[in-house]
Structures are given as C-alpha cells and as structure tokens.
Design a protein around this motif. Structure first.
Motif, PDB file in Angstrom:
ATOM      1  N   LYS A   1       0.765  -0.979  -0.029  1.00 49.54           N
ATOM      2  CA  LYS A   1       0.072   0.129   0.258  1.00 49.54           C
ATOM      3  C   LYS A   1       0.591   1.275   0.196  1.00 49.54           C
ATOM      4  O   LYS A   1       0.690   2.286  -0.960  1.00 49.54           O
ATOM      5  CB  LYS A   1      -1.167   0.096   1.341  1.00 49.54           C
TER       6      LYS A   1
ATOM      7  N   GLY B   1       1.335  10.548   0.003  1.00 46.11           N
ATOM      8  CA  GLY B   1       0.280  10.205  -1.148  1.00 46.11           C
ATOM      9  C   GLY B   1       0.742  10.861  -2.029  1.00 46.11           C
ATOM     10  O   GLY B   1       0.365  11.194  -3.319  1.00 46.11           O
TER      11      GLY B   1
ATOM     12  N   ILE C   1       0.856   4.111  -2.981  1.00 49.24           N
ATOM     13  CA  ILE C   1       0.266   5.603  -2.192  1.00 49.24           C
ATOM     14  C   ILE C   1       1.708   6.675  -2.080  1.00 49.24           C
ATOM     15  O   ILE C   1       0.933   7.695  -2.610  1.00 49.24           O
ATOM     16  CB  ILE C   1      -0.123   6.121  -1.099  1.00 49.24           C
TER      17      ILE C   1
ATOM     18  N   LEU D   1       0.687   8.451  -5.218  1.00 43.43           N
ATOM     19  CA  LEU D   1      -1.138   8.011  -5.969  1.00 43.43           C
ATOM     20  C   LEU D   1      -1.507   9.572  -6.502  1.00 43.43           C
ATOM     21  O   LEU D   1      -2.020   9.269  -8.065  1.00 43.43           O
ATOM     22  CB  LEU D   1      -1.930   7.613  -4.922  1.00 43.43           C
TER      23      LEU D   1
END
Length: 309
Positions: free
Chosen positions: A255, A263, A259, A266
């Motif tokens: 994850k 962030g 990301i 992403l």
C-alpha cells in the motif's frame, strides 16, 4: 482491361510472444490509438483487448492476449487457458520476437505450443528493429527461420518491424490482412475496440500505477472501476465525468509503495491516468482513487471473480 478487384477480407489476428516482446505497442501502432496497455513490466496485459484496423480492402480485428508463461498461481493458469483458447479461434497468429534479445527458452516454449496448432497461418514478426544494427537484425531473422524449421512451423511471412519508429507497420497490417478469410466487416467503421469503456479506463489507471514501481507489484495490482457518472448540474458545454476506482494490492506493505510519501505517488498516478482517460473519452474527468488490500487475491477463486478474472 482492368484487373478484377480483390475480395474484401475480415477476421481475427492475435500477437503472441513472451512478455515484453512488443505485442501491445504493435497493436496500438496498427490501430493508430492506444487500446492495449503497454508497460515494461511482464504480464501487464490481462484482458483480451480487441483493436480494430480498418483498411479499404479489409478489416483486421486484433486480439491482444496475455503473455504465455509458466504459471505459479491460479491467475497464471487461467491466463494461460485464455491464451490457448484464443489461438484456436483466430484466423492468423503473429509470433513476436524482439530484435535486441537472443531467442531464449521463453520464445522456444511459445513456438513449441504454436507448432501444435496446425491449421492457423503464422507470421513471425521481429519487433523493436530500431534498437539494433542490420547485422544483428539479419542474425535474428535467420534464427527465427531456423526455429520454425526445427519445430515444423512454416512461417507464412517473416517480417521486421519497429512500432516505435513506425517502420513497416503498414506492411504488417497488409500481410496479416491477406491471410484473413473473405467476408464482410465485423465492426462498424470508426470503431477501434469492443472493450467496454470501464475496462479500458481501469487498464489506463493500472498502467499509470505500474509505471516505475518495483518488480514485486505488477502481478499483485488490479483496478476495479466502481462507477462512471456524469456530474449533475453541469452546463452542457462544460460536462464532467466522475470516476470512482479502487486499486487493489495483496499486502499492506504494498500500500505504501502505491501511495508514496505523503500520497505523492498516488497523486501522480491519478494525474497521469486522468490525462489518458480524458484523451480516450474526449471529456473532462474527475478521478477518485482509493488503494485497498485484497489479501492474496491471485490465489483465491472468490477474489479473482470479484476482480473480474
């Protein structure tokens, strides 16, 4: 006296070859737009994307299959079954071999499988010719010819091509079209693919998410578009399409990779994918992306079904 005009031909062709042999790039070059996901990661193509090449004398429908490989998971086995089924159903097969790499076990494994399919005409396509000199190219063309001879495959043609350099792309279309059966067009003029838009949008997001990430991610990344709906209350001349999509990975540790720090990654994925989607659909898009963990989904039949496999 005028020569009689040749009959119209239409049918299906597919490109096969080990991962990263240039199949998707060639599909996109022939269709003239982006219909197949391209990436430098093996095993990025999962759906049978059909690209449609319209010519005055023929219609060539390209079926893009996943690369055939030695399967390690249930997903791998399903992909291989899909490949063999496709090969048995098309009118012509293009065997893609990159010019810049010697023939390896992967190429021989696929050629052996091809030799089993007797009736379908096969064209050998040496791709990425822009990466080698003429001596290396000649050696590769001879090697491909010999591989066919060893396995009892009679190539209908052996043709060098550079999809990136746009060399001989039209010749590939012409040679494949000649091997199709006579028949009427299978799709309306102007159609470029029969993939549902949602599937293509998911593929574009997936392609953006795969760009520049570490090797452990490609196989364990799936994208599902939950909904695509026009934003209400927008003026007719300023429409906006809301797209909500989930990016699934298999482990919590992945994850963070998708990301990125604060962030950032992403966000970059969202921006890249949004531009591609807007170009594809011809309308402004608001893209809402969420990353979710679907533990070991490649080995779980229930999860595979949910994610569209």
């Amino acid at each position: 006296m005028n020569a009689p005009s040749s009959p119209y031909r239409s049918g299906f062709a597919c490109f096969v070859g080990r991962p990263n042999a240039g199949k998707s790039t060639l599909t996109n070059a022939l269709v003239g737009t982006k219909v197949a996901i391209t990436s430098d990661r093996p095993q990025t193509t999962r759906h049978t994307v059909r690209g449609i090449v319209h010519r005055p004398d023929s219609q060539l429908v390209l079926v893009d299959t996943p690369g055939l490989h030695k399967p390690r998971t249930l997903l791998g086995e399903r992909l291989n079954d899909l490949v063999r089924t496709t090969w048995a159903e098309v009118d012509v097969i293009g065997f893609c071999v990159p010019a810049d790499q010697k023939l390896g076990p992967g190429d021989k494994f696929i050629a052996k499988e091809l030799a089993e399919i007797r009736k379908t005409p096969k064209v050998a396509i040496v791709t990425k010719t822009d990466l080698v000199d003429s001596k290396r190219l000649a050696e590769q063309l001879i090697a491909v010819h010999q591989l066919g001879a060893e396995l009892g495959i009679e190539w209908a043609e052996i043709i060098p091509v550079s999809a990136v350099g746009d060399q001989q792309v039209q010749l590939v279309a012409e040679l494949l079209a000649k091997l199709l059966p006579e028949g009427v067009p299978l799709y309306p003029d102007g159609d470029l693919t029969d993939e549902p838009e949602q599937t293509m949008v998911a593929e574009l997001i997936r392609e953006a998410a795969l760009e520049g990430v570490r090797d452990e991610l490609p196989h364990s990344l799936a994208v599902v578009v939950e909904e695509m709906i026009p934003r209400e209350g927008r003026p007719a001349d300023r429409p906006l399409l809301d797209i909500h999509a989930n990016v699934y990975i298999e482990r919590q540790s992945q994850k963070a990779i998708v990301i990125g720090a604060k962030g950032a990654r992403l966000k970059h994925v969202g921006t890249t994918a949004r531009k591609q989607i807007e170009a594809l659909l011809g309308t402004p898009v608001y893209l809402d992306l969420h990353v979710k963990v679907a533990k070991d989904w490649q080995r779980d039949p229930k999860q595979l079904r949910k994610l569209g496999f």
